[in-house]
Design a protein around this motif. Structure first.
Motif, PDB file in Angstrom:
ATOM      1  N   LYS A  79       6.325 -37.185   9.520  1.00 24.80           N
ATOM      2  CA  LYS A  79       7.216 -35.374   8.810  1.00 24.80           C
ATOM      3  C   LYS A  79       5.930 -35.049   7.968  1.00 24.80           C
ATOM      4  N   ARG A  80       6.211 -33.427   8.044  1.00 26.21           N
ATOM      5  CA  ARG A  80       4.864 -33.076   7.605  1.00 26.21           C
ATOM      6  C   ARG A  80       5.176 -32.386   6.098  1.00 26.21           C
ATOM      7  N   ASN A  81       3.846 -32.622   5.384  1.00 27.32           N
ATOM      8  CA  ASN A  81       3.968 -32.813   4.046  1.00 27.32           C
ATOM      9  C   ASN A  81       4.757 -31.664   3.710  1.00 27.32           C
ATOM     10  N   GLU A  82       4.465 -30.514   4.377  1.00 25.79           N
ATOM     11  CA  GLU A  82       4.923 -28.955   4.251  1.00 25.79           C
ATOM     12  C   GLU A  82       6.333 -28.769   3.593  1.00 25.79           C
ATOM     13  N   TYR A  83       6.995 -30.080   4.846  1.00 19.65           N
ATOM     14  CA  TYR A  83       8.544 -29.754   4.073  1.00 19.65           C
ATOM     15  C   TYR A  83       8.801 -31.258   3.848  1.00 19.65           C
ATOM     16  N   GLY A  84       7.889 -31.884   2.304  1.00 10.30           N
ATOM     17  CA  GLY A  84       7.782 -32.659   1.291  1.00 10.30           C
ATOM     18  C   GLY A  84       7.936 -32.191  -0.223  1.00 10.30           C
ATOM     19  N   VAL A  85       9.300 -33.001  -0.773  1.00 16.69           N
ATOM     20  CA  VAL A  85       9.189 -32.650  -2.374  1.00 16.69           C
ATOM     21  C   VAL A  85       8.472 -34.221  -2.971  1.00 16.69           C
ATOM     22  N   THR A  86       7.607 -34.041  -4.570  1.00 19.12           N
ATOM     23  CA  THR A  86       6.786 -35.022  -4.145  1.00 19.12           C
ATOM     24  C   THR A  86       7.132 -35.294  -6.083  1.00 19.12           C
ATOM     25  N   CYS A  87       7.848 -36.508  -6.752  1.00 18.68           N
ATOM     26  CA  CYS A  87       8.177 -36.052  -7.744  1.00 18.68           C
ATOM     27  C   CYS A  87       7.353 -38.021  -8.710  1.00 18.68           C
ATOM     28  N   VAL A  88       6.841 -36.863  -9.317  1.00 18.27           N
ATOM     29  CA  VAL A  88       5.840 -37.790 -10.187  1.00 18.27           C
ATOM     30  C   VAL A  88       6.170 -38.462 -11.406  1.00 18.27           C
ATOM     31  N   ILE A  89       7.172 -39.567 -11.719  1.00 19.95           N
ATOM     32  CA  ILE A  89       7.044 -40.192 -13.173  1.00 19.95           C
ATOM     33  C   ILE A  89       6.101 -40.939 -13.758  1.00 19.95           C
ATOM     34  N   ASP A  90       5.914 -40.464 -15.208  1.00 18.06           N
ATOM     35  CA  ASP A  90       5.302 -41.234 -15.838  1.00 18.06           C
ATOM     36  C   ASP A  90       6.353 -42.017 -17.128  1.00 18.06           C
ATOM     37  N   PRO A  91       6.508 -43.111 -16.801  1.00 19.61           N
ATOM     38  CA  PRO A  91       7.973 -43.977 -17.800  1.00 19.61           C
ATOM     39  C   PRO A  91       6.769 -44.484 -19.040  1.00 19.61           C
ATOM     40  N   ALA A  92       5.235 -43.915 -19.179  1.00 21.21           N
ATOM     41  CA  ALA A  92       4.574 -45.177 -20.649  1.00 21.21           C
ATOM     42  C   ALA A  92       4.868 -43.802 -21.027  1.00 21.21           C
ATOM     43  N   ALA A  93       4.266 -42.816 -21.115  1.00 19.97           N
ATOM     44  CA  ALA A  93       4.204 -41.032 -21.626  1.00 19.97           C
ATOM     45  C   ALA A  93       5.552 -40.938 -21.502  1.00 19.97           C
ATOM     46  N   GLY A  94       6.576 -40.934 -20.681  1.00 16.69           N
ATOM     47  CA  GLY A  94       7.608 -40.072 -20.727  1.00 16.69           C
ATOM     48  C   GLY A  94       7.930 -38.250 -19.810  1.00 16.69           C
ATOM     49  N   MET A 120      16.886 -34.964 -13.032  1.00 16.24           N
ATOM     50  CA  MET A 120      16.435 -36.379 -13.309  1.00 16.24           C
ATOM     51  C   MET A 120      16.149 -36.684 -14.874  1.00 16.24           C
ATOM     52  N   ILE A 121      16.230 -35.530 -15.544  1.00 17.62           N
ATOM     53  CA  ILE A 121      15.921 -35.897 -17.411  1.00 17.62           C
ATOM     54  C   ILE A 121      17.172 -36.200 -17.958  1.00 17.62           C
ATOM     55  N   PRO A 122      18.316 -36.708 -18.183  1.00 13.16           N
ATOM     56  CA  PRO A 122      18.804 -37.347 -18.038  1.00 13.16           C
ATOM     57  C   PRO A 122      19.229 -39.041 -18.079  1.00 13.16           C
ATOM     58  N   ALA A 123      18.643 -39.501 -16.620  1.00 12.72           N
ATOM     59  CA  ALA A 123      18.525 -40.701 -16.173  1.00 12.72           C
ATOM     60  C   ALA A 123      17.076 -40.911 -17.251  1.00 12.72           C
ATOM     61  N   LEU A 124      16.611 -40.386 -16.601  1.00 10.42           N
ATOM     62  CA  LEU A 124      15.271 -41.389 -17.292  1.00 10.42           C
ATOM     63  C   LEU A 124      15.345 -40.691 -18.394  1.00 10.42           C
ATOM     64  N   SER A 125      15.605 -40.289 -19.193  1.00 13.32           N
ATOM     65  CA  SER A 125      15.922 -40.704 -20.773  1.00 13.32           C
ATOM     66  C   SER A 125      16.410 -42.085 -21.017  1.00 13.32           C
ATOM     67  N   HIS A 126      17.410 -42.751 -20.765  1.00  9.59           N
ATOM     68  CA  HIS A 126      18.013 -43.797 -20.902  1.00  9.59           C
ATOM     69  C   HIS A 126      16.775 -44.713 -20.016  1.00  9.59           C
ATOM     70  N   ALA A 127      16.531 -44.694 -19.294  1.00 13.26           N
ATOM     71  CA  ALA A 127      15.053 -45.685 -18.547  1.00 13.26           C
ATOM     72  C   ALA A 127      15.693 -45.760 -17.070  1.00 13.26           C
ATOM     73  N   GLU A 128      16.717 -44.972 -16.328  1.00 20.22           N
ATOM     74  CA  GLU A 128      17.343 -45.126 -15.799  1.00 20.22           C
ATOM     75  C   GLU A 128      16.808 -44.482 -14.468  1.00 20.22           C
ATOM     76  N   TYR A 129      16.222 -45.550 -13.781  1.00 22.45           N
ATOM     77  CA  TYR A 129      15.336 -44.809 -12.791  1.00 22.45           C
ATOM     78  C   TYR A 129      15.785 -45.094 -11.452  1.00 22.45           C
ATOM     79  N   GLY A 130      16.460 -45.342 -11.334  1.00 26.74           N
ATOM     80  CA  GLY A 130      17.505 -45.205  -9.459  1.00 26.74           C
ATOM     81  C   GLY A 130      17.994 -44.558  -9.651  1.00 26.74           C
TER      82      GLY A 130
END
Length: 193
Positions: A79-94, A120-130
């Motif tokens: 797939k072409r990156n023009e049609y992509g969405v990237t999410c970057v999560i730094d668990p250590a820095a939150g 994503m924030i509610p799940a990330l705040s509880h370290a529920e990454y899946g």
């Protein structure tokens, strides 16, 4: 970004867990969830990167860099990156950031990245990454569904080729054809004896 990551393309999966924070069960569930998303929107992909970032960088910048320098592997098709969405999560820095490919950016509202992060924030705040992966993917799906409904396919299909047509008339071309079309022999008259 270049001093940290260089200027070469990098190969990534849709789920890159450099922070080793995803449980195996969450990873399997997320892969199935992403497969369902890609079946619904075959031209689009969502990719996630979990990792500790250098202090001078923020996840938004890294998400943008990955979208421009990442070669993402998805099980469906390339797939072409023009049609992509990237999410970057730094668990250590939150921290979390997202970037949207240029083609999608022109179709989605300006607030689309914020919508994805807020999901994503509610799940990330509880370290529920899946759960965060699923929430972000559902947010992207929710942003795309109105576009799909607003642009149905209209028009008629071209007529069927007539009897006696060649395979090329059906859009079928041999893989091993030469660079010149095959010429038919010109019939010649036979002399009578």
């Amino acid at each position: 970004m270049q001093p940290f990551f260089g200027d070469q393309w990098v190969r990534l999966d849709r789920l890159t867990d450099a922070a080793h924070c995803l449980r195996l069960a969450d990873r399997h569930r997320a892969e199935l969830f992403l497969d369902d998303f890609e079946r619904a929107f075959p031209q689009v992909f969502v990719a996630f990167y979990f990792g500790a970032l250098p202090p001078a960088l923020n996840p938004q910048e890294v998400a943008f860099w990955l979208l421009n320098k990442g070669a993402f592997s998805t099980p469906q098709i390339s797939k072409r990156n023009e049609y992509g969405v990237t999410c970057v999560i730094d668990p250590a820095a939150g921290t979390v950031g997202t970037a949207i490919g240029y083609a999608l950016e022109s179709l989605l509202a300006e607030a689309a990245p914020a919508t994805i992060i807020q999901a994503m924030i509610p799940a990330l705040s509880h370290a529920e990454y899946g759960v965060a992966i699923e929430a972000a993917t559902e947010a992207v799906s929710g942003l795309l569904k109105p576009l799909d409904a607003a642009n149905p396919i209209h028009g008629t299909l071209p007529g069927a080729p007539q009897a006696g047509s060649t395979a090329a008339d059906y859009g079928l071309h041999p893989l091993r054809s030469g660079h010149r079309p095959v010429e038919k022999p010109i019939p010649t008259a036979r002399s009578k004896r």
